[in-house]
Design an enzyme around this catalytic site. Sequence first.
Site, PDB file in Angstrom:
ATOM      1  N   TYR A 128       0.802  -0.987   0.078  1.00 33.37           N
ATOM      2  CA  TYR A 128      -0.109   0.097   0.101  1.00 33.37           C
ATOM      3  C   TYR A 128       0.833   1.343  -0.078  1.00 33.37           C
ATOM      4  CZ  TYR A 128      -3.566   3.576   1.770  1.00 33.37           C
ATOM      5  OH  TYR A 128      -4.270   4.553   1.784  1.00 33.37           O
ATOM      6  N   ALA A 177       3.998   1.425  -0.775  1.00 35.61           N
ATOM      7  CA  ALA A 177       4.829   1.360  -2.392  1.00 35.61           C
ATOM      8  C   ALA A 177       4.017   2.118  -3.280  1.00 35.61           C
ATOM      9  CB  ALA A 177       5.322   0.145  -2.527  1.00 35.61           C
ATOM     10  N   LYS A 215       1.439   4.059  -2.973  1.00 34.58           N
ATOM     11  CA  LYS A 215       1.079   5.379  -2.641  1.00 34.58           C
ATOM     12  C   LYS A 215       2.253   6.373  -2.926  1.00 34.58           C
ATOM     13  CE  LYS A 215      -3.329   5.758  -1.775  1.00 34.58           C
ATOM     14  NZ  LYS A 215      -4.115   6.507  -2.772  1.00 34.58           N
ATOM     15  N   THR A 252     -12.913   5.358   7.857  1.00 31.87           N
ATOM     16  CA  THR A 252     -13.736   4.662   6.787  1.00 31.87           C
ATOM     17  C   THR A 252     -13.336   3.304   6.452  1.00 31.87           C
ATOM     18  OG1 THR A 252     -11.763   5.124   5.352  1.00 31.87           O
ATOM     19  CG2 THR A 252     -13.223   6.968   5.415  1.00 31.87           C
TER      20      THR A 252
END
Lengths: 232, 101
Positions: free
Chosen positions: A143, A145, A147, A178
Amino acid sequence: MDSPVTVITGTRTGIGRFLAAHYVSRGHRVVGCSRGDVDWTLEGYTHYTADVADERAAKALFADVRKTCGRVDHLINNAGVASMNHSLLTPLSAVHRMLDTNVVGTFLFCREAAKLMKTAGYGRIVNLVTVAVPLKLEGEAIYVASKAAVLSLTEVLARELAGFGITVNAVGPVPIATDLIRSVPQEKIDRLVSRQAIPRLGTPADVANVIDFYLQRESEFITGQCLFLGGV
Amino acid sequence: MQKPPMTLIVDALQEVLEHHAIAAPGPLGEGTRLFGRDGLLDSMGLVTLVVAVEQAIEDEYGVSVSLADDRALSQRNSPYRTVGSLAEYAARLLDGAAARG
């Protein structure tokens, strides 16, 4: 000037849904998409069911927007998937899923939106990244990497698209309550929040505030930047 | 009657050349060199042309094609070498889109 046209990805829930309502309330014509249908409607909002990493779906969406709205003023690449897992336990399918949605999807939507923005000589693109990049958050290797790739994409596109009157910036939220962080253990969230200068969870309104700034006409001289929330 | 890709490309090229104040060496046609050695366009001009042609195809044929190609810089195989090679590439993509329905 007539209503700006704002495309937002990942609007079914969470930050994306908030942003759709936020920009509709500001008088934008908002076009959103998600892999599934939405169970809500809003006057001024049009929904497309599309996987952001599907090139044909992305092209069809922008072809339709060109036909119905004639242009795109703003693109907010919000769609993203995460998976909390040690790298040694991360299946390849999860790697592909994250790279497809977060990197490929962001690239495709930037590319297709920029074609329409170029014609008008004006555009604002905002990509969502995460504080997990500068914090080098363990347990989210792919995740983070993915972004980090979005951040680099933002910086390079800012240069490639500057000549067309298009700015490209990023915002890096802290954890926000969320679906994306629903499965992350509370203790992990607490540890992450404690590393912020202002140690609290973020809100979708915190994110919208930064995006509002990037979208302003007066922000024409701001590009290739990333603003991390919470003082990270 | 739909305009063939060649006509769409020549029309788009005419506009790009006018916009960038580039003088055409003669009548524009199949052999007009677009990009690379002796090409009329720099990379920004090529981007403008490709986007304009994609949009013209969308308007004329009602289908979305991506003229992106990673052989762009190849002297031998680039579909962007000449008006003719770009028209051939666009026609191939259109055939593919028609076959997919």
